[in-house]
Design a protein around this motif. Sequence first.
Motif, mmCIF file in Angstrom:
data_model
loop_
_atom_site.group_PDB
_atom_site.id
_atom_site.type_symbol
_atom_site.label_atom_id
_atom_site.label_comp_id
_atom_site.label_asym_id
_atom_site.label_seq_id
_atom_site.Cartn_x
_atom_site.Cartn_y
_atom_site.Cartn_z
ATOM 1 N N ARG A 342 -23.222 48.581 51.511
ATOM 2 C CA ARG A 342 -23.703 48.414 52.890
ATOM 3 C C ARG A 342 -23.151 49.547 53.762
ATOM 4 O O ARG A 342 -22.191 50.217 53.370
ATOM 5 C CB ARG A 342 -23.256 47.061 53.445
ATOM 6 N N ALA A 343 -23.767 49.695 54.947
ATOM 7 C CA ALA A 343 -23.290 50.719 55.886
ATOM 8 C C ALA A 343 -22.112 50.162 56.693
ATOM 9 O O ALA A 343 -22.002 48.951 56.880
ATOM 10 C CB ALA A 343 -24.434 51.092 56.824
ATOM 11 N N PRO A 344 -21.230 51.054 57.183
ATOM 12 C CA PRO A 344 -20.112 50.586 58.021
ATOM 13 C C PRO A 344 -20.597 49.913 59.302
ATOM 14 O O PRO A 344 -21.668 50.253 59.832
ATOM 15 C CB PRO A 344 -19.373 51.874 58.347
ATOM 16 N N LYS A 345 -19.795 48.954 59.774
ATOM 17 C CA LYS A 345 -20.125 48.239 61.026
ATOM 18 C C LYS A 345 -18.909 48.303 61.943
ATOM 19 O O LYS A 345 -17.792 48.587 61.479
ATOM 20 C CB LYS A 345 -20.389 46.751 60.730
ATOM 21 N N LEU A 346 -19.143 47.919 63.182
ATOM 22 C CA LEU A 346 -18.041 47.945 64.129
ATOM 23 C C LEU A 346 -16.913 46.995 63.722
ATOM 24 O O LEU A 346 -15.729 47.264 63.958
ATOM 25 C CB LEU A 346 -18.589 47.555 65.503
ATOM 26 N N SER A 347 -17.287 45.880 63.074
ATOM 27 C CA SER A 347 -16.258 44.904 62.701
ATOM 28 C C SER A 347 -15.323 45.462 61.610
ATOM 29 O O SER A 347 -14.283 44.878 61.334
ATOM 30 C CB SER A 347 -16.902 43.599 62.238
ATOM 31 N N ASP A 348 -15.672 46.614 61.018
ATOM 32 C CA ASP A 348 -14.764 47.226 60.033
ATOM 33 C C ASP A 348 -13.592 47.928 60.720
ATOM 34 O O ASP A 348 -12.654 48.362 60.051
ATOM 35 C CB ASP A 348 -15.522 48.269 59.186
ATOM 36 N N ARG A 349 -13.687 48.048 62.033
ATOM 37 C CA ARG A 349 -12.637 48.794 62.750
ATOM 38 C C ARG A 349 -11.252 48.231 62.496
ATOM 39 O O ARG A 349 -10.280 48.958 62.419
ATOM 40 C CB ARG A 349 -12.906 48.762 64.259
ATOM 41 N N LYS A 350 -11.186 46.901 62.372
ATOM 42 C CA LYS A 350 -9.862 46.282 62.208
ATOM 43 C C LYS A 350 -9.236 46.614 60.856
ATOM 44 O O LYS A 350 -8.044 46.420 60.668
ATOM 45 C CB LYS A 350 -9.943 44.763 62.424
ATOM 46 N N ASN A 351 -10.033 47.138 59.916
ATOM 47 C CA ASN A 351 -9.486 47.444 58.587
ATOM 48 C C ASN A 351 -9.268 48.929 58.318
ATOM 49 O O ASN A 351 -8.508 49.296 57.457
ATOM 50 C CB ASN A 351 -10.431 46.907 57.492
ATOM 51 N N LEU A 352 -9.980 49.781 59.056
ATOM 52 C CA LEU A 352 -9.885 51.219 58.752
ATOM 53 C C LEU A 352 -8.822 51.878 59.642
ATOM 54 O O LEU A 352 -9.131 52.629 60.569
ATOM 55 C CB LEU A 352 -11.245 51.907 58.915
ATOM 56 N N HIS A 353 -7.569 51.581 59.319
ATOM 57 C CA HIS A 353 -6.467 52.033 60.183
ATOM 58 C C HIS A 353 -6.321 53.550 60.187
ATOM 59 O O HIS A 353 -6.033 54.140 61.214
ATOM 60 C CB HIS A 353 -5.169 51.375 59.730
ATOM 61 N N PHE A 354 -6.507 54.156 59.038
ATOM 62 C CA PHE A 354 -6.296 55.602 58.984
ATOM 63 C C PHE A 354 -7.375 56.351 59.762
ATOM 64 O O PHE A 354 -7.086 57.326 60.456
ATOM 65 C CB PHE A 354 -6.227 56.084 57.529
ATOM 66 N N LEU A 355 -8.595 55.859 59.695
ATOM 67 C CA LEU A 355 -9.654 56.491 60.489
ATOM 68 C C LEU A 355 -9.365 56.316 61.987
ATOM 69 O O LEU A 355 -9.469 57.266 62.772
ATOM 70 C CB LEU A 355 -11.030 55.902 60.133
ATOM 71 N N ASN A 356 -8.956 55.113 62.375
ATOM 72 C CA ASN A 356 -8.624 54.898 63.793
ATOM 73 C C ASN A 356 -7.495 55.819 64.252
ATOM 74 O O ASN A 356 -7.534 56.367 65.356
ATOM 75 C CB ASN A 356 -8.201 53.443 64.020
ATOM 76 N N ALA A 357 -6.495 55.971 63.389
ATOM 77 C CA ALA A 357 -5.358 56.831 63.751
ATOM 78 C C ALA A 357 -5.814 58.288 63.862
ATOM 79 O O ALA A 357 -5.356 59.031 64.738
ATOM 80 C CB ALA A 357 -4.255 56.696 62.699
ATOM 81 N N THR A 358 -6.748 58.681 63.007
ATOM 82 C CA THR A 358 -7.256 60.067 63.052
ATOM 83 C C THR A 358 -8.025 60.293 64.356
ATOM 84 O O THR A 358 -7.925 61.350 64.987
ATOM 85 C CB THR A 358 -8.161 60.336 61.820
ATOM 86 N N ILE A 359 -8.772 59.273 64.773
ATOM 87 C CA ILE A 359 -9.499 59.378 66.048
ATOM 88 C C ILE A 359 -8.493 59.521 67.205
ATOM 89 O O ILE A 359 -8.614 60.403 68.055
ATOM 90 C CB ILE A 359 -10.406 58.136 66.249
ATOM 91 N N SER A 360 -7.480 58.670 67.218
ATOM 92 C CA SER A 360 -6.487 58.744 68.308
ATOM 93 C C SER A 360 -5.797 60.099 68.328
ATOM 94 O O SER A 360 -5.586 60.690 69.393
ATOM 95 C CB SER A 360 -5.408 57.666 68.141
#
Length: 506
Positions: A342-360
């Motif tokens: 499946r394609a990524p969804k917004l609700s995956d945000r809580k699990n993709l910590h490294f991507l979130n940290a890269t964005i920050s």
Amino acid sequence: MDLIVITLIITVSFVILSFTSLVHKKPKGGKYLKSLPSFPFIGSLLSLRSNLPAHLLLQSFQKDYGDLFSLMIGHQYVVVINHYRYAKEVLAKKGMIFAGRANTVTTNLLSRDGKGIAFANISPAWRFHRKLVHSHFYTARSGKETLEEIICKEAALICSNFEQLVASPVDIMINLTWFLANVIGMLCFNSTHERDDPEFLKVLKYKQGIVETVRGGHLLDTFSWLKYFPSERLQALKRSLAIRESILTKKFEEHKANFKSDSVKDLTDAMLKAQENAKTNSLLPGPQLTDDHLMATMGDIYGAGLETMSIIHTWLLFYLLLHPEIQSKIQEEIDNNIGFERAPKLSDRKNLHFLNATISETLRIQPVAPLLIPHVALVDTSIGGYTIPKGTQVTINLWAIHHDEKEWKNPGVFDPTRFLSKEGKHTHPPSPSFMPFGAGPRICVGEALTKMQLFLFFATFLQRFSVEFPPGQQLTDLKRKFRIVQQPGDFKVQLKSRKKWRGCTP
Ligand code: PLO
């Protein structure tokens, strides 16, 4: 320049000099900030001559003048903030007091004389326009695609397009901008462009023309009377604005012709509906909902949505090229939490910590607007106990705040792990010296949209592709062009379709 013009400049200068020395005397008895050397008429311009971009130059004064100091631009008293403590005082604690905007020749042209959101002074109408945009972006809209659906659809489309481009190096900026233009285009006008649509190419042209000429610390914005003299810069801005006007007017007129109040499809319709409601509802700011006002807000949102997004997406992509190990870590996270069915969804945000940290970390290391847009004190007030007279312009050096060595270890190094806890979770910023979207009443309206878009785009993209520098085109940094925003130079990437994705394409 002929003699008449020179004589005129000298005469006008003297008139202004004598006028400003009367008007801009600081009230006695205050506690005033240390100031860069300043001379009548030119102010501190001599100290500001430098090849450094403004944010680095202002940061360099920190050593001798501290975190908070003043200078004069012509006759304008300006306070510079290089520390988050004072920035928070101005933006948040005293946000309403410092919520004014400077009146400059170029921003007045851009904002149709201070209308819209970004360059308008605060007023009930300004608040109303902000709310309208906010609720249109973020409130669930019955019968219409949600923001998440729009972004996912466009991200999938651009990724399918990238599939065709894996054979040779790709010019990444234009492709990213196309995707971003389609998202903001859907939100504002419920329409998208084909990649080679002449109108899209015109949008890119006028956008660049505006960014190059608006509020660049140019003399024209310091001495407004210079607008009466021939100026190539002013002409260039007017030409770009005329192209923008023709494109936006066309969209606006189409919307007006097809408007149905029970079917609001996009921001333009939402604004037309407010305009219609104001005819019968005296609580709505009718006089500030004229076509002119609506066009100004439309220009701000479409312009900001396109420009800031393309800058930050480009930087993030560049850091992925510089750090293949970061890319692999994000892909591992995607593979483990989302997989390929499946394609990524917004609700995956809580699990993709490294991507979130890269964005920050990207938002920290490369603030899109390193000096924000200057704020103006609406009344006599203070910062850090120092006297600030009404009309003072406050420049917040976000670059210095995000690169403060006391707050960030090796601030020049790109390191997403600083935004991760010991357990590898993306946490609140490790330092309060982080405010990529500003703060307080004028905080960026697009904050949530930007974070959503960065997440959904890069999750979708990295699920399918890896990126590398094309052979022989390795870079260590990008050239930056500092204007009202800091634009990264262009570069090419080699896309590689991931084996895992190819095996499982849903
Ligand atoms: C970008 C070019 C557009 O054509 C006009 C425009 C409108 C709003 C501006 C934006 C430009 C640049 C980025 C700005 C934004 C308002 C808020 C945003 C300045 C000039 C930031 C980063 O503060």
